[in-house]
Design a protein around this motif. Structure first.
Motif, PDB file in Angstrom:
ATOM      1  N   VAL A  75       0.861  -1.177   0.000  1.00 21.78           N
ATOM      2  CA  VAL A  75       0.000   0.000   0.000  1.00 21.78           C
ATOM      3  C   VAL A  75       0.905   1.237   0.000  1.00 21.78           C
ATOM      4  CG1 VAL A  75      -0.208   0.109   2.534  1.00 21.78           C
ATOM      5  CG2 VAL A  75      -1.994   1.099   1.097  1.00 21.78           C
ATOM      6  N   ILE A  76       0.471   2.271  -0.701  1.00 22.18           N
ATOM      7  CA  ILE A  76       1.245   3.519  -0.726  1.00 22.18           C
ATOM      8  C   ILE A  76       0.994   4.252   0.586  1.00 22.18           C
ATOM      9  CG2 ILE A  76       1.509   5.773  -1.843  1.00 22.18           C
ATOM     10  CD1 ILE A  76       0.609   4.391  -4.470  1.00 22.18           C
ATOM     11  N   THR A  77       2.078   4.514   1.315  1.00 20.80           N
ATOM     12  CA  THR A  77       1.943   5.215   2.593  1.00 20.80           C
ATOM     13  C   THR A  77       2.640   6.571   2.586  1.00 20.80           C
ATOM     14  OG1 THR A  77       3.875   4.073   3.468  1.00 20.80           O
ATOM     15  CG2 THR A  77       1.720   3.085   3.931  1.00 20.80           C
ATOM     16  N   GLY A  78       3.219   6.922   1.457  1.00 20.34           N
ATOM     17  CA  GLY A  78       3.883   8.220   1.379  1.00 20.34           C
ATOM     18  C   GLY A  78       4.186   8.604  -0.053  1.00 20.34           C
ATOM     19  N   THR A  79       4.392   9.876  -0.242  1.00 18.91           N
ATOM     20  CA  THR A  79       4.723  10.411  -1.553  1.00 18.91           C
ATOM     21  C   THR A  79       5.743  11.519  -1.402  1.00 18.91           C
ATOM     22  OG1 THR A  79       2.448   9.995  -2.260  1.00 18.91           O
ATOM     23  CG2 THR A  79       3.753  11.427  -3.664  1.00 18.91           C
ATOM     24  N   GLN A  80       6.751  11.508  -2.264  1.00 19.02           N
ATOM     25  CA  GLN A  80       7.702  12.615  -2.327  1.00 19.02           C
ATOM     26  C   GLN A  80       7.380  13.430  -3.565  1.00 19.02           C
ATOM     27  OE1 GLN A  80      11.584  10.735  -2.255  1.00 19.02           O
ATOM     28  NE2 GLN A  80      11.649  10.833  -0.022  1.00 19.02           N
ATOM     29  N   PHE A  81       7.275  14.740  -3.358  1.00 24.25           N
ATOM     30  CA  PHE A  81       6.971  15.656  -4.456  1.00 24.25           C
ATOM     31  C   PHE A  81       8.228  16.429  -4.813  1.00 24.25           C
ATOM     32  CE2 PHE A  81       3.005  14.854  -2.335  1.00 24.25           C
ATOM     33  CZ  PHE A  81       2.118  14.668  -3.379  1.00 24.25           C
ATOM     34  N   GLY A  82       8.432  16.616  -6.100  1.00 26.72           N
ATOM     35  CA  GLY A  82       9.608  17.353  -6.526  1.00 26.72           C
ATOM     36  C   GLY A  82       9.721  17.390  -8.028  1.00 26.72           C
ATOM     37  N   ILE A  83      10.966  17.351  -8.481  1.00 26.00           N
ATOM     38  CA  ILE A  83      11.288  17.454  -9.899  1.00 26.00           C
ATOM     39  C   ILE A  83      12.230  16.311 -10.241  1.00 26.00           C
ATOM     40  CG2 ILE A  83      12.374  18.891 -11.663  1.00 26.00           C
ATOM     41  CD1 ILE A  83      11.903  21.285  -9.701  1.00 26.00           C
ATOM     42  N   GLN A  84      11.960  15.676 -11.367  1.00 32.70           N
ATOM     43  CA  GLN A  84      12.854  14.621 -11.821  1.00 32.70           C
ATOM     44  C   GLN A  84      12.820  14.583 -13.346  1.00 32.70           C
ATOM     45  OE1 GLN A  84      11.920  10.553 -10.548  1.00 32.70           O
ATOM     46  NE2 GLN A  84      14.076  10.316 -10.046  1.00 32.70           N
ATOM     47  N   PHE A  85      13.998  14.464 -13.926  1.00 35.71           N
ATOM     48  CA  PHE A  85      14.062  14.319 -15.375  1.00 35.71           C
ATOM     49  C   PHE A  85      15.340  13.606 -15.771  1.00 35.71           C
ATOM     50  CE2 PHE A  85      16.188  18.478 -14.821  1.00 35.71           C
ATOM     51  CZ  PHE A  85      17.334  18.303 -15.571  1.00 35.71           C
ATOM     52  N   VAL A  86      15.317  13.078 -16.987  1.00 36.33           N
ATOM     53  CA  VAL A  86      16.505  12.543 -17.639  1.00 36.33           C
ATOM     54  C   VAL A  86      16.559  13.203 -19.012  1.00 36.33           C
ATOM     55  CG1 VAL A  86      17.648  10.523 -18.636  1.00 36.33           C
ATOM     56  CG2 VAL A  86      16.455  10.323 -16.455  1.00 36.33           C
ATOM     57  N   ALA A  87      17.675  13.854 -19.309  1.00 36.49           N
ATOM     58  CA  ALA A  87      17.891  14.446 -20.630  1.00 36.49           C
ATOM     59  C   ALA A  87      18.880  13.557 -21.364  1.00 36.49           C
ATOM     60  CB  ALA A  87      18.437  15.864 -20.508  1.00 36.49           C
ATOM     61  N   VAL A  88      18.566  13.233 -22.606  1.00 32.15           N
ATOM     62  CA  VAL A  88      19.405  12.352 -23.428  1.00 32.15           C
ATOM     63  C   VAL A  88      20.040  13.180 -24.533  1.00 32.15           C
ATOM     64  CG1 VAL A  88      19.464  10.297 -24.886  1.00 32.15           C
ATOM     65  CG2 VAL A  88      17.875  10.414 -22.958  1.00 32.15           C
ATOM     66  N   MET A  89      21.343  13.013 -24.685  1.00 36.65           N
ATOM     67  CA  MET A  89      22.095  13.702 -25.737  1.00 36.65           C
ATOM     68  C   MET A  89      22.842  12.672 -26.555  1.00 36.65           C
ATOM     69  SD  MET A  89      23.577  16.318 -22.973  1.00 36.65           S
ATOM     70  CE  MET A  89      22.907  15.315 -21.654  1.00 36.65           C
ATOM     71  N   HIS A  90      22.744  12.767 -27.857  1.00 35.51           N
ATOM     72  CA  HIS A  90      23.503  11.900 -28.752  1.00 35.51           C
ATOM     73  C   HIS A  90      24.611  12.749 -29.368  1.00 35.51           C
ATOM     74  CE1 HIS A  90      20.888   8.417 -28.499  1.00 35.51           C
ATOM     75  NE2 HIS A  90      19.887   9.277 -28.461  1.00 35.51           N
ATOM     76  N   LEU A  91      25.847  12.453 -28.991  1.00 34.06           N
ATOM     77  CA  LEU A  91      26.991  13.241 -29.437  1.00 34.06           C
ATOM     78  C   LEU A  91      27.551  12.683 -30.745  1.00 34.06           C
ATOM     79  CD1 LEU A  91      28.884  13.532 -26.024  1.00 34.06           C
ATOM     80  CD2 LEU A  91      27.019  14.946 -26.896  1.00 34.06           C
ATOM     81  N   PRO A  92      28.164  13.539 -31.527  1.00 40.18           N
ATOM     82  CA  PRO A  92      28.831  13.041 -32.734  1.00 40.18           C
ATOM     83  C   PRO A  92      30.129  12.319 -32.344  1.00 40.18           C
ATOM     84  CG  PRO A  92      29.204  15.394 -32.497  1.00 40.18           C
ATOM     85  CD  PRO A  92      28.255  15.006 -31.397  1.00 40.18           C
ATOM     86  N   PRO A  93      30.632  11.449 -33.193  1.00 44.68           N
ATOM     87  CA  PRO A  93      31.871  10.725 -32.870  1.00 44.68           C
ATOM     88  C   PRO A  93      33.106  11.611 -33.082  1.00 44.68           C
ATOM     89  CG  PRO A  93      31.014   9.994 -34.977  1.00 44.68           C
ATOM     90  CD  PRO A  93      30.014  10.966 -34.422  1.00 44.68           C
ATOM     91  N   ASP A  94      33.121  12.728 -32.389  1.00 43.73           N
ATOM     92  CA  ASP A  94      34.214  13.703 -32.485  1.00 43.73           C
ATOM     93  C   ASP A  94      34.743  13.913 -31.075  1.00 43.73           C
ATOM     94  OD1 ASP A  94      35.697  16.106 -32.381  1.00 43.73           O
ATOM     95  OD2 ASP A  94      34.565  16.984 -34.045  1.00 43.73           O
TER      96      ASP A  94
END
Length: 193
Positions: A75-94
């Motif tokens: 059962v859910i007994t708590g919640t954390q509120f905030g900010i979460q993200f994942v940013a993905v970058m594809h770099l050139p082979p340089d």
């Protein structure tokens, strides 16, 4: 834990038991393959935590159910509120671009951990930003973050969101096993050998 994603959430997302995928779980549907030129920027910030202190009697009073359905495990007994993200970058082979981006991301990590987003933004203002940082894919439950596509826009939006708790979303659910809330006697559990 994989890039800060709770094991339970990863399992649910992989089993697709919470369709459709939203927020960070959408990372599993990323359209490009991840390789040695892929970089991730994961950020998590907890603004507040709300918890319920429950036992079997309290749950019965709240729900009217004296014992949980047999398939219920937690059962859910708590919640954390905030900010979460994942940013993905594809770099050139340089190698030069890779080194530039890694230097910027290392500096950014230090600034984010010390809550100095604005000093980072003012430090890159007017400088040439590697194109890889101008083409991000952001995964988040916060629409305004998810719609950003450049590092400066992402950081400006992050700074704005942190100022108002109303912009924060549930990022972690705290689960408690049902068995810890109800005694074996109240669950009418019997053991079979």
């Amino acid at each position: 834990r994989l890039i800060g994603i709770e094991d339970e959430l990863r399992l649910s997302a992989l089993l697709q038991s919470t369709p459709p995928r939203r927020g960070l779980a959408r990372l599993l549907d990323h359209p490009q393959a991840f390789d040695q030129y892929t970089r991730f920027l994961h950020y998590s910030y907890v603004k507040s935590t709300e918890k319920l202190i429950l036992d079997g009697i309290a749950i019965a009073d709240i729900t009217g159910i004296k014992k949980p359905p047999m398939r219920t495990s937690h059962v859910i007994t708590g919640t954390q509120f905030g900010i979460q993200f994942v940013a993905v970058m594809h770099l050139p082979p340089d190698i030069d671009v890779v080194n530039d981006v890694e230097h910027i991301l290392t500096e950014l990590r230090d600034r984010l951990s010390n809550n100095r987003i604005k000093t980072f933004l003012s430090g890159i203002e007017g400088k040439a930003i590697p194109p890889a940082l101008l083409n991000l894919t952001v995964y988040s439950s916060i629409d305004n973050l998810r719609h950003t596509t450049t590092l400066p826009a992402l950081l400006q939006e992050l700074d704005r969101i942190k100022k108002d708790i109303c912009n924060c979303v549930a990022i972690v659910y705290i689960l408690q096993p049902i068995a810890s809330l109800y005694s074996a006697k109240s669950l009418n559990l019997t053991t079979h050998n």
